[in-house]
Design an enzyme around this catalytic site. Structure first.
Site, PDB file in Angstrom:
ATOM      1  CD  GLU A  43      -2.479   1.137   2.810  1.00  0.00           C
ATOM      2  OE1 GLU A  43      -3.506   1.869   2.837  1.00  0.00           O
ATOM      3  OE2 GLU A  43      -2.108   0.310   3.524  1.00  0.00           O
ATOM      4  CE  LYS A 114      -7.480   1.546   3.420  1.00  0.00           C
ATOM      5  NZ  LYS A 114      -6.354   2.117   4.220  1.00  0.00           N
ATOM      6  CB  CYS A 148      -4.538  -1.610   4.162  1.00  0.00           C
ATOM      7  SG  CYS A 148      -3.528  -1.770   5.932  1.00  0.00           S
TER       8      CYS A 148
END
Length: 270
Positions: A43, A114, A148
């Site tokens: 990430e 995200k 994540c």
């Protein structure tokens, strides 16, 4: 189509230094030319998990993505990870995103913003959450790329009717919460009957957070197929079999009994 080679690059990230991080990636990917189909980066691979997007963000036409696109074509491998992205809305208001990318040697570019922003790290105060979950098609495989903190929310990764074959998480997951990373990655593989890959960084970031890796690839049964040792900067490569995946789904068709979910956000649903 049956075989797909995937490489997990576990590396330290120099804090907010795009030039040096790009150089390091280039140094490593050269050794993989002809040996892999997909290279997975952590990430925010070019900056670390920074909350300074105004100083670091780039459009998808910026240096980081265009450089990776060139390398993807030159070294004949898809490259995936996330970076700090900037976009303007129709009213010319600037927004920042933790944006996943999947770049192919054929010149195709896929992006994912995200969805779950890390509240404890105040990510939501600096970045805009995405609400789309694209399925990427590459070499006949269907791939879902998540980032994540998304790992903690199983509904978002739900593999309805086997719509994807490979689930990829790119992360900056601190060592203090490593136990959750290990458990949840294996669970996502088993519950979604898919290959599941997680790539995490190592080292210490600009906020003093420590990362010890744990990059790993699981089979649909939750078996470890490849992994990188803790705290080590290295690459692990494994070959996935589409036929083995399909055979397992036929022999153990739990997906046919799975619950279905709908997620509603900003007038979008899935």
């Amino acid at each position: 189509m049956d075989s797909l080679r995937i490489s997990l690059l576990q590396t330290d990230i120099i804090w907010e230094n795009k030039t040096e991080n790009l150089r390091r990636v280039h140094e490593k990917l050269q050794s993989l030319c002809g040996k892999t189909d997909i290279l997975v980066l952590p990430e925010m691979f070019s900056t670390g998990f920074s909350m300074s997007p105004a100083a670091l963000a780039e459009p998808v036409t910026g240096e980081s993505i265009t450089t990776l696109q060139q390398w993807s074509k030159q070294y004949q491998m898809a490259i995936t990870g996330s970076f700090i992205a900037s976009d303007s809305d129709p009213a010319s208001v600037q927004h920042y995103y933790n944006r996943g990318f999947f770049l192919t040697p054929e010149g195709e570019s896929h992006f994912y913003d995200k969805r779950h922003l890390f509240r404890i790290g105040m990510e939501g105060e600096q970045y805009t959450a995405g609400n789309q979950r694209p399925i990427i098609t590459y070499k006949g495989w269907h791939i879902l790329l998540l980032i994540c903190y998304d790992l903690r929310f199983p509904v978002w990764s739900r593999n309805v009717d086997n719509e994807y074959d490979l689930l990829i998480y790119v992360a900056s997951w601190p060592s203090s919460r490593r136990n959750a990373w290990d458990i949840l990655l294996q669970a996502r593989a088993q519950e979604n009957l898919c290959y599941t890959c997680g790539v995490n960084r190592i080292g210490t970031d600009g906020n003093g957070l420590i990362y010890n890796g744990g990059s790993i690839l699981y089979s649909p049964k939750g078996e470890a197929l490849a992994s990188v040792p803790n705290d080590k900067e290295s690459i692990a490569t494994a070959t996935l079999s589409f036929n083995q995946l399909q055979n397992f789904r036929k022999k153990f068709p739990v997906w046919q009994d799975a619950d279905r979910f709908s997620i509603f956000s900003d007038n979008n649903s899935r």
